[in-house]
Design a protein around this motif. Structure first.
Motif, PDB file in Angstrom:
ATOM      1  N   THR A 149       0.868  -1.177   0.000  1.00 34.04           N
ATOM      2  CA  THR A 149       0.000   0.000   0.000  1.00 34.04           C
ATOM      3  C   THR A 149       0.898   1.217   0.000  1.00 34.04           C
ATOM      4  N   ALA A 150       0.294   2.381   0.098  1.00 31.82           N
ATOM      5  CA  ALA A 150       1.070   3.615   0.092  1.00 31.82           C
ATOM      6  C   ALA A 150       1.971   3.678   1.306  1.00 31.82           C
ATOM      7  N   ALA A 155       7.506   3.290   3.568  1.00 32.40           N
ATOM      8  CA  ALA A 155       8.468   2.640   4.448  1.00 32.40           C
ATOM      9  C   ALA A 155       9.630   2.113   3.632  1.00 32.40           C
ATOM     10  N   LEU A 156       9.386   1.551   2.454  1.00 35.83           N
ATOM     11  CA  LEU A 156      10.451   1.025   1.581  1.00 35.83           C
ATOM     12  C   LEU A 156      11.328   2.170   1.078  1.00 35.83           C
ATOM     13  N   VAL A 157      10.706   3.261   0.719  1.00 36.95           N
ATOM     14  CA  VAL A 157      11.465   4.402   0.211  1.00 36.95           C
ATOM     15  C   VAL A 157      12.320   4.950   1.344  1.00 36.95           C
ATOM     16  N   ILE A 161      16.390   5.145   1.377  1.00 32.22           N
ATOM     17  CA  ILE A 161      17.113   6.404   1.540  1.00 32.22           C
ATOM     18  C   ILE A 161      18.042   6.314   2.724  1.00 32.22           C
ATOM     19  N   GLY A 162      17.594   5.648   3.754  1.00 30.80           N
ATOM     20  CA  GLY A 162      18.394   5.500   4.953  1.00 30.80           C
ATOM     21  C   GLY A 162      19.639   4.654   4.689  1.00 30.80           C
ATOM     22  N   SER A 163      19.558   3.758   3.821  1.00 25.61           N
ATOM     23  CA  SER A 163      20.698   2.902   3.543  1.00 25.61           C
ATOM     24  C   SER A 163      21.714   3.624   2.685  1.00 25.61           C
ATOM     25  N   ILE A 164      21.384   4.699   2.096  1.00 28.94           N
ATOM     26  CA  ILE A 164      22.288   5.423   1.230  1.00 28.94           C
ATOM     27  C   ILE A 164      23.081   6.319   2.080  1.00 28.94           C
TER      28      ILE A 164
END
Length: 164
Positions: A149-150, A155-157, A161-164
């Motif tokens: 869902t949105a 959460a995936l986005v 971003i956090g992993s970058i």
């Protein structure tokens, strides 16, 4: 009783017969009758010898001809036997070649059938993999659509971003 015997010029009948025979012989010798008789006999003998010689020559020629034809018949029989044997060998060779060709054709057709079966198996496996991939993609799409869902996307986005 004694009968008188007739006579003429002092000769008895036996004397006249003797004189006649002597006269015939003298005339025959004078006319060369014995020579003519001997010549006639010699001529007949030579004619008979000539005919015998001709008969011997004809017999020898006939024997030679018979032998020649006997040899020809023997040679013809040998030739016929040789031709028959040659024909048998050719027939055996043709049969052996046909058997070899048949074996070769059967092996070739078996190989072709095996190749077709292998190609069909590969095509079936490839087709099955393609269908499985399509089914997995459709299932993944359905799962993603149902579970994401949105909020899940956010959460995936955020995680990316956090992993970058």
């Amino acid at each position: 009783m004694h009968h008188p015997e007739p006579s003429a010029l002092g000769f008895s009948p036996a004397g006249w017969v003797s004189l006649a025979i002597i006269a015939i012989f003298l005339i025959a010798f004078w006319k060369k009758v014995p020579g003519m008789l001997a010549g006639g006999l010699d001529k007949s003998i030579s004619e008979i010898k000539k005919q015998l010689d001709e008969a011997k020559a004809l017999r020898a020629e006939a024997e030679a001809l018979r032998q020649e034809y006997a040899d020809k018949i023997a040679n013809a029989e040998k030739d016929a036997a040789a031709m028959l044997e040659h024909a048998r060998h050719e027939a055996d060779a043709i049969v052996a070649k046909a058997e070899a060709d048949t074996t070769e054709v059967i092996a070739r057709r078996e190989k072709m059938a095996e190749d077709k079966i292998a190609a069909a198996e590969r095509a079936a496996v490839s087709d099955l993999r393609a269908k499985a991939a399509d089914a997995a993609a459709v299932a993944a799409k359905g799962l993603i659509a149902a579970r994401h869902t949105a909020e899940a996307d956010k959460a995936l986005v955020d995680q990316a971003i956090g992993s970058i």
